[in-house]
Design a protein around this motif. Structure first.
Motif, PDB file in Angstrom:
ATOM      1  N   ASP A   1     -10.591   7.547  -8.183  1.00 57.04           N
ATOM      2  CA  ASP A   1      -9.395   6.684  -8.083  1.00 57.04           C
ATOM      3  C   ASP A   1      -9.907   5.259  -7.855  1.00 57.04           C
ATOM      4  N   ILE A   2      -9.133   4.274  -8.247  1.00 53.07           N
ATOM      5  CA  ILE A   2      -9.582   2.890  -7.981  1.00 53.07           C
ATOM      6  C   ILE A   2      -9.272   2.493  -6.550  1.00 53.07           C
ATOM      7  N   SER A   3      -8.015   2.692  -6.155  1.00 55.83           N
ATOM      8  CA  SER A   3      -7.596   2.270  -4.813  1.00 55.83           C
ATOM      9  C   SER A   3      -7.691   3.435  -3.850  1.00 55.83           C
ATOM     10  N   MET A   4      -8.699   3.356  -3.032  1.00 56.58           N
ATOM     11  CA  MET A   4      -8.836   4.400  -2.001  1.00 56.58           C
ATOM     12  C   MET A   4      -8.885   3.717  -0.633  1.00 56.58           C
ATOM     13  N   GLY A   5      -7.713   3.225  -0.232  1.00 53.35           N
ATOM     14  CA  GLY A   5      -7.652   2.500   1.040  1.00 53.35           C
ATOM     15  C   GLY A   5      -8.499   1.251   0.974  1.00 53.35           C
ATOM     16  N   ALA A   6      -9.415   1.139   1.922  1.00 47.23           N
ATOM     17  CA  ALA A   6     -10.251  -0.062   1.977  1.00 47.23           C
ATOM     18  C   ALA A   6     -11.332  -0.041   0.906  1.00 47.23           C
ATOM     19  N   SER A   7     -11.701   1.166   0.461  1.00 50.55           N
ATOM     20  CA  SER A   7     -12.794   1.236  -0.511  1.00 50.55           C
ATOM     21  C   SER A   7     -12.277   1.219  -1.948  1.00 50.55           C
ATOM     22  N   SER A   8     -13.119   0.699  -2.797  1.00 47.61           N
ATOM     23  CA  SER A   8     -12.752   0.541  -4.193  1.00 47.61           C
ATOM     24  C   SER A   8     -13.584   1.482  -5.062  1.00 47.61           C
TER      25      SER A   8
ATOM     26  N   ALA B   1       3.803   9.471 -10.058  1.00 47.60           N
ATOM     27  CA  ALA B   1       2.838   9.898 -11.082  1.00 47.60           C
ATOM     28  C   ALA B   1       2.839  11.422 -11.186  1.00 47.60           C
TER      29      ALA B   1
ATOM     30  N   ILE C   1     -14.105   1.129  -8.101  1.00 47.92           N
ATOM     31  CA  ILE C   1     -14.923   0.309  -9.014  1.00 47.92           C
ATOM     32  C   ILE C   1     -16.291   0.014  -8.371  1.00 47.92           C
TER      33      ILE C   1
ATOM     34  N   ASP D   1      -7.667   9.134  -2.554  1.00 46.70           N
ATOM     35  CA  ASP D   1      -7.193   9.112  -1.152  1.00 46.70           C
ATOM     36  C   ASP D   1      -5.841   9.807  -0.994  1.00 46.70           C
ATOM     37  N   ASN D   2      -5.217  10.132  -2.121  1.00 43.47           N
ATOM     38  CA  ASN D   2      -3.927  10.817  -2.032  1.00 43.47           C
ATOM     39  C   ASN D   2      -4.166  12.325  -2.143  1.00 43.47           C
TER      40      ASN D   2
ATOM     41  N   HIS E   1      -8.143  -7.675  -4.222  1.00 41.87           N
ATOM     42  CA  HIS E   1      -9.086  -6.851  -3.458  1.00 41.87           C
ATOM     43  C   HIS E   1     -10.083  -6.152  -4.374  1.00 41.87           C
ATOM     44  N   TYR E   2      -9.579  -5.602  -5.480  1.00 38.65           N
ATOM     45  CA  TYR E   2     -10.447  -4.754  -6.313  1.00 38.65           C
ATOM     46  C   TYR E   2     -11.181  -5.527  -7.404  1.00 38.65           C
TER      47      TYR E   2
ATOM     48  N   GLN F   1       4.933  -0.575  -9.089  1.00 39.59           N
ATOM     49  CA  GLN F   1       3.573  -1.124  -9.117  1.00 39.59           C
ATOM     50  C   GLN F   1       3.607  -2.646  -9.144  1.00 39.59           C
TER      51      GLN F   1
ATOM     52  N   ASN G   1       4.108   5.563  -5.592  1.00 47.42           N
ATOM     53  CA  ASN G   1       3.623   5.559  -6.979  1.00 47.42           C
ATOM     54  C   ASN G   1       2.841   6.836  -7.322  1.00 47.42           C
ATOM     55  N   GLN G   2       2.083   7.307  -6.359  1.00 46.20           N
ATOM     56  CA  GLN G   2       1.327   8.539  -6.617  1.00 46.20           C
ATOM     57  C   GLN G   2       2.285   9.717  -6.825  1.00 46.20           C
TER      58      GLN G   2
ATOM     59  N   HIS H   1       2.189   1.709  -3.377  1.00 45.30           N
ATOM     60  CA  HIS H   1       1.153   2.122  -4.317  1.00 45.30           C
ATOM     61  C   HIS H   1       0.578   3.496  -3.992  1.00 45.30           C
ATOM     62  N   ASP H   2       0.205   3.652  -2.743  1.00 46.21           N
ATOM     63  CA  ASP H   2      -0.525   4.876  -2.379  1.00 46.21           C
ATOM     64  C   ASP H   2       0.372   6.094  -2.229  1.00 46.21           C
TER      65      ASP H   2
ATOM     66  N   VAL I   1      -3.317   4.662 -10.968  1.00 44.19           N
ATOM     67  CA  VAL I   1      -1.955   4.255 -11.359  1.00 44.19           C
ATOM     68  C   VAL I   1      -1.956   2.833 -11.941  1.00 44.19           C
ATOM     69  N   HIS I   2      -3.113   2.142 -11.868  1.00 44.67           N
ATOM     70  CA  HIS I   2      -3.151   0.752 -12.354  1.00 44.67           C
ATOM     71  C   HIS I   2      -3.130   0.728 -13.875  1.00 44.67           C
TER      72      HIS I   2
ATOM     73  N   ARG J   1       0.829  -1.214   0.000  1.00 43.87           N
ATOM     74  CA  ARG J   1       0.000   0.000   0.000  1.00 43.87           C
ATOM     75  C   ARG J   1       0.862   1.262   0.000  1.00 43.87           C
TER      76      ARG J   1
END
Lengths: 559, 136
Positions: free
Chosen positions: B56-63, A372, B65, B13-14, A423-424, A411, A368-369, A364-365, B85-86, A361
Motif C-alpha cells: 500500500d502507499i499510505s501506511m500511516g506514517a510510513s510510505s 474500495a 514508495i 495498514d487497513n 507527505h508521500y 479522496q 475510502n478503503q 483515506h484510511d 486508493v490513490h 487520514r
C-alpha cells in the motif's frame, strides 16, 4: 612745562644777581668817592649818567626802582601763568571726571551712608531706573522705592562701614515704571562733602539673570519630568560616555549615578546582548543618527529585563554635536505577551493542521478503503452473477460506478484537507498538483517553476510553503483579476525561496490599514517555520509574494 | 508432488483490506506474511525474500514508495506491486520510479491484482487500466 617754569625761574635769579651786583658796586663807589670800577665805567650805560653825585644817587635809586618793578612784574607774570596753567589743569581734570562719571557705561550713584540720600547719579543710573537726576538728588533712597528690599541696602551700608568696601553685591531695584530689575556691582565707602557716602557702581543684569533663571527653571522642570517619567533616561557626551541618568534608571538598576557614569551602565547589559548593543550605539554615534535597539538590562533584583532603547543625537545652538539623549522602556511583558500570542497562534495552526490531517487520514484510511472493498464486492457480485438477468448486472455496474465516484470525491476531499502527496511525493509534486488544480478550477494559467529543490524537506516546512501557495493562489482567484499567475520554488543555500506573482490589479499596500487574514496567516506560517514573508504590490502592477524559509525546520519560540 | 507456489508478502495498514487480499490470493499463492507498516514490510522482505510484494502507499506514517525504493536500492529481487486508493498519475510515476512493477487501484482489486502479479512475474509492467484512461 615744569622744565619751562624751572628755566624761567633760573633766568630770573641770574638777572637779579647781576642787577644787585651793579647796584652794590655803584653804591660802594659813591660812598668811597672813588670812581666806579673800570668795568662799570666801561659800560655804556654808566657813561650816559651825569657825573653829579646827587644825580647819580637819584639815578641809581630810579634804576633800582625800575629793576624792582621789572622783577615784581616778571614774578607776578610768572605766578599768574602758573596759576592759569594749574586752573586749566584742574578744570580739565574736573571735566574729565565729570565726563567719566556722567557717561560711564555702568550705573554710578553717590548717596549718604547715614541718611540714604542721593547726592549724585550718572546717565546710566537714569537710563536703568527711569528717574532723572533731578528727581533723585536730595531724595531718600527708600522714599523713592528704588531698593525693593531696603534691608539689603542697610546691610550693605553696615558692611561698608565695617569693611570699607563691598566688592560683590546683587540686589533688586524698582524702576520708575514699577518694573523690578536685578543689579550687580560693587560699593565703596567714600567721604564726600565732609560726610560718609556710599559710592555704588552697578550694572543692570535683569535680562541675563532672567534668562539664567528661565534656563534654571527649564532645567529644573526637565529634571523633574525626567525623574518622574516612567522611562529610563540617559545622557551622553560627545565622547560616547554617559554623563547623566534619571531617577527611574537608577531605581531600575539599583546602582548609583557614579557607578553608571561613563561606560559603567554597560555592566548591567546581558553579556549575550552587549556586543550588538555596543555596536549599534557606536555605529549610530559615529554617524550622528538616531537608533533603536532591544537588549536585556539587569534590574535591581538581578532579573534581566528586555528594554527598548531609543537614542537621538543632541546638538548645541551653534550646531556642534553634544552627544546623545536616550530613553528605555521595559518591554519584557510586551515581548512575553507577543511570544505567548505567537505560541497560541502556532498551536492553533498546528492543532488545525493536526485535525485536518486526522480527518483526511480517517477519510483515506477508513472510509475510502471500505468503499474500495464495497466496489470490489460489487465487482465480484457482477462476475459471480454472470449469466443472470442483464438488468441486475447493469444495476450492479451502476452501483459500482457510484461507489467509485464517491470514493474519488472522498479522496479529493481528503487531499484538500491534508495533501497526502506532500507527505508521500514531496513539495514539488504537491505544489505542481495544486497549481494544475487551480488552473483547471479558476481558468487562470499558472506557470510553475521548480529549481534545485531538495528531495527531503522537513514536513512542517513543506506544509507551511504548500499552505502559503494555496492561500496566495486563493487570493489571486478572489481579488487579483489576474490573467495569469506564476509560482516559483527554488533553493538558495539552506533556504527555500517561494515566489507567487500575478499580473492582476494589485493594491496599495501602504493605504491598507491592516492586512487581510489570509496575508496574516501566510506571514504567521512562515514565521513559525523560521522564515519570513514579504508582500509587494502596487495598483495595476500586480502582486508578488516572496517567502524565504530555512529548509531545516526550527520551531520559533516567540520573537 | 509439491507444486511450487509464488511467495507473496502483503503490506497494508487497513486490516480489512489485508484480510480480503490474503483471502483472495492464498488460493493460488503462498502468502508468506501480512504486515501493516513499512518497517515491518522491509524486515520481512529481507528475511523471507518473497517473489511478490504487494504494498500500500499510505501506511500511516510510513510510505510504501519509500519501502519500494529501499528494496530496489538494496538489490532485492522481489517484484513490487502497489495496491492503493490513490488514483493519481503522480503516484503512478512515483511508484514506477521507485522500482515497482505494477500499480493497481483498490477499487479494481478483484479484476486487476491477479493480472498485475502475473505481469510482474513475467517481467512486465502493469497499471490499472482506469488510471491509464485517466492519464490519457
Amino acid at each position: 612745562m615744569q622744565r619751562l617754569y624751572s628755566y624761567l625761574e633760573k633766568l630770573e635769579v641770574a638777572a637779579m644777581r647781576h642787577v644787585r651786583s651793579c647796584q652794590l658796586s655803584c653804591l660802594a663807589c659813591s660812598l668811597a668817592a672813588v670812581p666806579p670800577p673800570k668795568s662799570l665805567q666801561d659800560s655804556v650805560a654808566f657813561s650816559l649818567f651825569p657825573s653829579n653825585f646827587v644825580s647819580a644817587i637819584v639815578f641809581l635809586a630810579l634804576a633800582a626802582l625800575i629793576a624792582l618793578l621789572l622783577f615784581t612784574w616778571s614774578r607776578w607774570k610768572l605766578t599768574r601763568k602758573s596759576l592759569e596753567a594749574k586752573d586749566a589743569q584742574l578744570q580739565m581734570s574736573e571735566e574729565l571726571f565729570s565726563k567719566l562719571f556722567r557717561r560711564a557705561p555702568l550705573s554710578v550713584s553717590i548717596s549718604t551712608a547715614d541718611k540714604h540720600e542721593y547726592l549724585d547719579v550718572n546717565e546710566q543710573f537714569e537710563l536703568i531706573t527711569g528717574y532723572q537726576r533731578e528727581e533723585v538728588i536730595g531724595h531718600n533712597v527708600f522714599d523713592l522705592g528704588i531698593w525693593v528690599d531696603p534691608a539689603e541696602r542697610v546691610a550693605i551700608v553696615k558692611r561698608l562701614q565695617e569693611m570699607g568696601r563691598a566688592p560683590e553685591i546683587e540686589f533688586q531695584f524698582r524702576r520708575k515704571n514699577g518694573e523690578i530689575g536685578i543689579a550687580q556691582g560693587s560699593a565703596e565707602l567714600i567721604v564726600f562733602a565732609g560726610q560718609q557716602c556710599m559710592l555704588g557702581v552697578s550694572a543692570d543684569v535683569t535680562a541675563p539673570k532672567r534668562a539664567e533663571q528661565a534656563l534654571r527653571e527649564s532645567e529644573r522642570r526637565f529634571r523633574l519630568m525626567a525623574d518622574t517619567a516612567p522611562v529610563l533616561m540617559w545622557l551622553s557626551g560627545p565622547d560616547k560616555r554617559c554623563t547623566d541618568f534619571n531617577s527611574s534608571w537608577l531605581e531600575f538598576t539599583g546602582r548609583s549615578l557614579e557607578q553608571e557614569f561613563g561606560d559603567g551602565w554597560a555592566q548591567g547589559v546581558h553579556p549575550e546582548d552587549l556586543a550588538s548593543c555596543m555596536s549599534t550605539y557606536t555605529q549610530a554615534f559615529e554617524a550622528h543618527q538616531k537608533f533603536s535597539m532591544e537588549y536585556r538590562l539587569r534590574r535591581h533584583d538581578g532579573e534581566y529585563r528586555w528594554v527598548l532603547d531609543q537614542g537621538v543625537p543632541r546638538f548645541l545652538e551653534n550646531g556642534d554635536f553634544a552627544g546623545y539623549i536616550g530613553s528605555c522602556v521595559d518591554i519584557t511583558d510586551e515581548k512575553e505577551a507577543k511570544a505567548a500570542r505567537a505560541e497560541i497562534s502556532g498551536r492553533m495552526i498546528h492543532a488545525q493542521e493536526q485535525e485536518r490531517s486526522r480527518i483526511a487520514r480517517e477519510l483515506h484510511d477508513d472510509i475510502n478503503q471500505r468503499l474500495a472493498l464495497l466496489a470490489n464486492g460489487l465487482q465480484e457480485l457482477r462476475h459471480a452473477g454472470n449469466g443472470s438477468h442483464p438488468d441486475q448486472a447493469r444495476e450492479i455496474q451502476s452501483l459500482w460506478q457510484l461507489t467509485s465516484e464517491i470514493a474519488a470525491d472522498i479522496q479529493q476531499m481528503s487531499h484538500q484537507l491534508h495533501p497526502a502527496k506532500l507527505h508521500y511525493l514531496g513539495l514539488a509534486a504537491a505544489a505542481r498538483d495544486l497549481c494544475q488544480e487551480f488552473s483547471r478550477q479558476h481558468k487562470i494559467p499558472v506557470e510553475y517553476m521548480v529549481c534545485d529543490l531538495p528531495r527531503h524537506i522537513e514536513e512542517n516546512v513543506s506544509l507551511s510553503i504548500f499552505r502559503t501557495i494555496q492561500e496566495a493562489l486563493r487570493n489571486v482567484a478572489k481579488h487579483s483579476q489576474a490573467r495569469q499567475a506564476r509560482v516559483e520554488l527554488s533553493c538558495h543555500g539552506d533556504n527555500i525561496r517561494l515566489i507567487v506573482a500575478d499580473d492582476g490589479i494589485g493594491f496599495d499596500l501602504h493605504g491598507r490599514r491592516q492586512l487581510g487574514l489570509g496575508l496574516i496567516s501566510m506571514q504567521e506560517r512562515m514565521r513559525l517555520a523560521g522564515g519570513d514573508l514579504s508582500i509587494h504590490s502596487r495598483p495595476r502592477l500586480g502582486t508578488r509574494i516572496e517567502a524565504t524559509v530555512p529548509a531545516v525546520f526550527r520551531m520559533m519560540r516567540g520573537a | 508432488l509439491q507444486v511450487h507456489r509464488t511467495s507473496v508478502l502483503l503490506a497494508d495498514d487497513n486490516s480489512a483490506i489485508l484480510n480480503h487480499v490474503t483471502h483472495m490470493l492464498e488460493k493460488d499463492f503462498d502468502v508468506v506474511a501480512a504486515v501493516q507498516d513499512g518497517p515491518s514490510a522491509l524486515h520481512k522482505c529481507t528475511s523471507l525474500k518473497p517473489q511478490i510484494v504487494v504494498l500500500d502507499i499510505s501506511m500511516g506514517a510510513s510510505s510504501g514508495i519509500d519501502v519500494a525504493r529501499e528494496l530496489h536500492d538494496s538489490g532485492s529481487a522481489s517484484k513490487i506491486i502497489f495496491l492503493t486508493v490513490h488514483e493519481d498519475p503522480d503516484f503512478v510515476n512515483a511508484a514506477l520510479g521507485a522500482g515497482a512493477s505494477a500499480y493497481v487501484v483498490k477499487s479494481r482489486l478483484g479484476s486487476d491484482l491477479l493480472l498485475a502479479i502475473r505481469a510482474a512475474l513475467a517481467g512486465k509492467l502493469f497499471v490499472s487500466p482506469s488510471l491509464l484512461y485517466e492519464a490519457h
